[in-house]
Design a protein around this motif. Structure first.
Motif, PDB file in Angstrom:
ATOM      1  N   LEU A  14       0.733  -1.256   0.016  1.00 28.47           N
ATOM      2  CA  LEU A  14       0.032   0.016  -0.086  1.00 28.47           C
ATOM      3  C   LEU A  14       0.844   1.294   0.100  1.00 28.47           C
ATOM      4  CD1 LEU A  14      -2.662   1.609  -0.089  1.00 28.47           C
ATOM      5  CD2 LEU A  14      -2.402   1.281   2.571  1.00 28.47           C
ATOM      6  N   LYS A  15       0.801   2.092  -1.007  1.00 30.16           N
ATOM      7  CA  LYS A  15       1.648   3.462  -0.992  1.00 30.16           C
ATOM      8  C   LYS A  15       0.683   4.590  -0.820  1.00 30.16           C
ATOM      9  CE  LYS A  15       4.692   6.438  -2.087  1.00 30.16           C
ATOM     10  NZ  LYS A  15       4.020   7.652  -2.209  1.00 30.16           N
ATOM     11  N   ILE A  16       0.992   5.481  -0.054  1.00 32.91           N
ATOM     12  CA  ILE A  16      -0.015   6.590   0.132  1.00 32.91           C
ATOM     13  C   ILE A  16       1.123   7.578   0.363  1.00 32.91           C
ATOM     14  CG2 ILE A  16      -2.026   5.361   1.130  1.00 32.91           C
ATOM     15  CD1 ILE A  16      -0.915   6.135   3.994  1.00 32.91           C
ATOM     16  N   SER A  17       0.397   8.933   0.155  1.00 33.39           N
ATOM     17  CA  SER A  17       1.366  10.009   0.067  1.00 33.39           C
ATOM     18  C   SER A  17       1.244  10.603   1.370  1.00 33.39           C
ATOM     19  CB  SER A  17       0.591  11.239  -0.829  1.00 33.39           C
ATOM     20  OG  SER A  17      -0.493  11.764  -0.411  1.00 33.39           O
ATOM     21  N   ILE A  51       0.497  -7.136   4.436  1.00 30.12           N
ATOM     22  CA  ILE A  51       0.609  -5.799   4.070  1.00 30.12           C
ATOM     23  C   ILE A  51       1.686  -5.216   4.293  1.00 30.12           C
ATOM     24  CG2 ILE A  51      -0.531  -3.667   4.163  1.00 30.12           C
ATOM     25  CD1 ILE A  51      -3.073  -4.949   5.446  1.00 30.12           C
ATOM     26  N   CYS A  52       2.382  -4.622   3.467  1.00 29.47           N
ATOM     27  CA  CYS A  52       3.619  -3.761   3.453  1.00 29.47           C
ATOM     28  C   CYS A  52       2.948  -2.362   2.957  1.00 29.47           C
ATOM     29  CB  CYS A  52       4.627  -3.983   2.383  1.00 29.47           C
ATOM     30  SG  CYS A  52       5.102  -5.731   2.152  1.00 29.47           S
ATOM     31  N   MET A  53       3.640  -1.349   3.710  1.00 30.39           N
ATOM     32  CA  MET A  53       3.207   0.185   3.192  1.00 30.39           C
ATOM     33  C   MET A  53       4.486   0.848   3.060  1.00 30.39           C
ATOM     34  SD  MET A  53       0.402   0.990   6.413  1.00 30.39           S
ATOM     35  CE  MET A  53       0.026   2.288   5.754  1.00 30.39           C
ATOM     36  N   VAL A  54       4.183   1.899   2.503  1.00 27.34           N
ATOM     37  CA  VAL A  54       5.250   2.856   2.125  1.00 27.34           C
ATOM     38  C   VAL A  54       4.366   4.251   2.154  1.00 27.34           C
ATOM     39  CG1 VAL A  54       6.914   4.254   0.589  1.00 27.34           C
ATOM     40  CG2 VAL A  54       7.148   1.840   1.008  1.00 27.34           C
ATOM     41  N   ILE A  55       4.814   5.329   3.128  1.00 26.50           N
ATOM     42  CA  ILE A  55       4.281   6.547   3.139  1.00 26.50           C
ATOM     43  C   ILE A  55       5.338   7.756   2.612  1.00 26.50           C
ATOM     44  CG2 ILE A  55       2.926   7.948   4.687  1.00 26.50           C
ATOM     45  CD1 ILE A  55       2.628   5.541   6.499  1.00 26.50           C
ATOM     46  N   GLY A  56       4.689   8.541   1.919  1.00 25.31           N
ATOM     47  CA  GLY A  56       5.500   9.834   1.397  1.00 25.31           C
ATOM     48  C   GLY A  56       5.636  10.858   2.568  1.00 25.31           C
ATOM     49  N   GLY A 137      12.659   6.099   2.297  1.00 25.07           N
ATOM     50  CA  GLY A 137      12.688   5.662   0.767  1.00 25.07           C
ATOM     51  C   GLY A 137      13.605   4.683   0.467  1.00 25.07           C
ATOM     52  N   THR A 138      14.408   4.802  -0.384  1.00 21.67           N
ATOM     53  CA  THR A 138      15.306   3.715  -0.825  1.00 21.67           C
ATOM     54  C   THR A 138      16.855   4.174   0.352  1.00 21.67           C
ATOM     55  OG1 THR A 138      16.486   5.218  -2.546  1.00 21.67           O
ATOM     56  CG2 THR A 138      14.652   3.540  -3.036  1.00 21.67           C
ATOM     57  N   GLY A 139      16.820   5.101   0.799  1.00 24.78           N
ATOM     58  CA  GLY A 139      18.058   5.483   1.730  1.00 24.78           C
ATOM     59  C   GLY A 139      18.943   6.456   0.549  1.00 24.78           C
ATOM     60  N   ASN A 140      18.417   6.593  -0.668  1.00 15.22           N
ATOM     61  CA  ASN A 140      19.608   7.404  -1.299  1.00 15.22           C
ATOM     62  C   ASN A 140      18.721   8.654  -2.132  1.00 15.22           C
ATOM     63  OD1 ASN A 140      21.620   5.255  -2.006  1.00 15.22           O
ATOM     64  ND2 ASN A 140      19.798   4.162  -2.317  1.00 15.22           N
ATOM     65  N   PRO A 141      19.309   9.907  -2.212  1.00 13.08           N
ATOM     66  CA  PRO A 141      18.900  10.836  -2.567  1.00 13.08           C
ATOM     67  C   PRO A 141      18.443  10.708  -4.190  1.00 13.08           C
ATOM     68  CG  PRO A 141      20.954  11.285  -2.454  1.00 13.08           C
ATOM     69  CD  PRO A 141      20.817  10.035  -1.809  1.00 13.08           C
ATOM     70  N   TYR A 142      17.548  11.540  -4.668  1.00  9.48           N
ATOM     71  CA  TYR A 142      17.230  11.574  -6.258  1.00  9.48           C
ATOM     72  C   TYR A 142      16.219  10.214  -6.484  1.00  9.48           C
ATOM     73  CZ  TYR A 142      20.989  14.869  -6.677  1.00  9.48           C
ATOM     74  OH  TYR A 142      21.843  16.115  -6.654  1.00  9.48           O
ATOM     75  N   PHE A 143      15.564   9.398  -5.324  1.00  8.59           N
ATOM     76  CA  PHE A 143      14.656   8.519  -5.522  1.00  8.59           C
ATOM     77  C   PHE A 143      13.683   8.795  -4.800  1.00  8.59           C
ATOM     78  CE2 PHE A 143      18.676   6.421  -6.860  1.00  8.59           C
ATOM     79  CZ  PHE A 143      18.265   5.768  -8.075  1.00  8.59           C
ATOM     80  N   THR A 144      12.350   8.830  -5.356  1.00  7.87           N
ATOM     81  CA  THR A 144      10.979   9.245  -4.699  1.00  7.87           C
ATOM     82  C   THR A 144      10.516   7.977  -3.798  1.00  7.87           C
ATOM     83  OG1 THR A 144       9.608   8.341  -6.621  1.00  7.87           O
ATOM     84  CG2 THR A 144      10.329  10.661  -6.702  1.00  7.87           C
ATOM     85  N   THR A 145       9.229   8.324  -3.043  1.00  7.33           N
ATOM     86  CA  THR A 145       8.803   7.327  -2.337  1.00  7.33           C
ATOM     87  C   THR A 145       8.121   6.282  -3.242  1.00  7.33           C
ATOM     88  OG1 THR A 145       7.331   8.679  -1.707  1.00  7.33           O
ATOM     89  CG2 THR A 145       8.828   8.126  -0.118  1.00  7.33           C
ATOM     90  N   ASP A 146       7.642   6.682  -4.416  1.00  2.73           N
ATOM     91  CA  ASP A 146       7.066   5.848  -5.534  1.00  2.73           C
ATOM     92  C   ASP A 146       8.173   4.826  -6.002  1.00  2.73           C
ATOM     93  OD1 ASP A 146       4.640   7.175  -5.471  1.00  2.73           O
ATOM     94  OD2 ASP A 146       4.763   8.288  -7.244  1.00  2.73           O
ATOM     95  N   ASP A 201       6.154   8.000 -10.796  1.00  5.80           N
ATOM     96  CA  ASP A 201       7.236   8.906 -11.410  1.00  5.80           C
ATOM     97  C   ASP A 201       7.807   7.826 -12.346  1.00  5.80           C
ATOM     98  OD1 ASP A 201       9.649   7.588 -10.263  1.00  5.80           O
ATOM     99  OD2 ASP A 201       8.901   8.142  -8.473  1.00  5.80           O
ATOM    100  N   ALA A 202       8.373   8.289 -13.491  1.00  3.53           N
ATOM    101  CA  ALA A 202       8.658   7.351 -14.666  1.00  3.53           C
ATOM    102  C   ALA A 202       9.624   6.146 -14.005  1.00  3.53           C
ATOM    103  CB  ALA A 202       9.446   8.111 -15.690  1.00  3.53           C
ATOM    104  N   SER A 203      10.316   6.427 -13.131  1.00  5.49           N
ATOM    105  CA  SER A 203      11.508   5.381 -12.597  1.00  5.49           C
ATOM    106  C   SER A 203      10.508   4.268 -11.911  1.00  5.49           C
ATOM    107  CB  SER A 203      12.334   5.902 -11.611  1.00  5.49           C
ATOM    108  OG  SER A 203      13.236   6.825 -12.176  1.00  5.49           O
ATOM    109  N   ALA A 204       9.719   4.888 -11.155  1.00  7.32           N
ATOM    110  CA  ALA A 204       8.790   3.764 -10.451  1.00  7.32           C
ATOM    111  C   ALA A 204       7.723   2.862 -11.509  1.00  7.32           C
ATOM    112  CB  ALA A 204       7.704   4.290  -9.548  1.00  7.32           C
TER     113      ALA A 204
END
Length: 241
Positions: A14-17, A51-56, A137-146, A201-204
């Motif tokens: 589940l991905k939410i902002s 269930i896994c979750m990622v929240i922005g 996030g991924t632990g890296n800059p330039y990558f979104t939570t998506d 985003d396009a990467s996701a």
């Protein structure tokens, strides 16, 4: 789970902002809204779904906005990652208030408040029916939570990503501004990218396409929306091959 509550999914992301946690406020966390979303998650877990979750983190800090105001991009992105940890802890508190065992797993080491990300340990938590909230996030800059959500969903062998938004699917234009906006029932990854539809985003999108990971876009604002999509009664758009 009752006989009427069957789902094709065993494990989902589940991905939410971060903005989803604001309620009607313009900033920060709105505890009743966090609790409402936690109850949505609880209703799906009761169906037997892992269930896994990622929240922005946009309700607290956005790296891109900080960068646009003159802050160094890497620093701004790390601040955004820390904001996602705050949101994850708030959601953990709400879920555990409902009696649900939850683990916050951070891509940035902070042992006092969250577990470090170890894939096999996270999988074991899911097998034990604990909810895993992946933070930082991924632990890296330039990558979104998506992108982080798609990466973790792939690593955890999730069967789909559920993207909770303010609208009930993907439209060809903004339904809030255009009465003639058309909602898609199904759309391909390539069509999303070609039409710049802004699902993720396009990467996701590219990562989901490479791993044949469907993205289900639905409205998180509707009560019972998450469970409704899983039991087949809700309205959504499925992005797939």
């Amino acid at each position: 789970m009752s006989e009427t509550e069957k789902t094709a999914y065993n494990r989902v992301m589940l991905k939410i902002s971060g903005e989803a946690l604001m309620g009607d406020q313009g900033f920060g966390l709105h505890p009743p809204t966090v609790e409402r979303i936690a109850r949505e998650v609880q209703s799906v877990q009761e169906m037997g779904v892992e269930i896994c979750m990622v929240i922005g983190g946009g309700n607290i800090f956005r790296g891109l906005q900080g960068s646009a105001q003159g802050m160094e991009r890497t620093t701004a992105d790390y601040m955004g990652m820390l904001a996602t940890v705050m949101n994850a802890l708030a959601m953990q508190s709400a879920l555990e208030g409902l009696g649900i065992h939850t683990r916050v797993i951070s891509a940035i080491t902070m042992n006092e408040v969250a577990e470090p990300y170890i894939r096999r340990r996270a999988v074991r938590h899911l097998e034990k029916k604990r909810i895993c909230i992946f933070a930082a996030g991924t632990g890296n800059p330039y990558f979104t939570t998506d992108t982080a959500a798609t990466l973790r969903a792939s690593e955890m062998a999730c069967e789909a990503i559920f993207k909770g938004t303010k609208v009930d699917g993907v439209y060809d234009k903004d339904p809030a501004k255009h009465d003639d906006a058309k909602r898609y029932d199904k759309i391909t990854y390539d069509e999303v990218l070609a039409q710049h539809l802004g699902v993720m985003d396009a990467s996701a999108i590219a990562l989901a396409r490479e791993n044949s990971l469907p993205i289900v876009v639905f409205s998180l604002d509707a009560d019972g929306g998450f469970k409704g999509i899983l039991d087949g009664t809700g309205t959504s758009t499925v992005v797939s091959d």
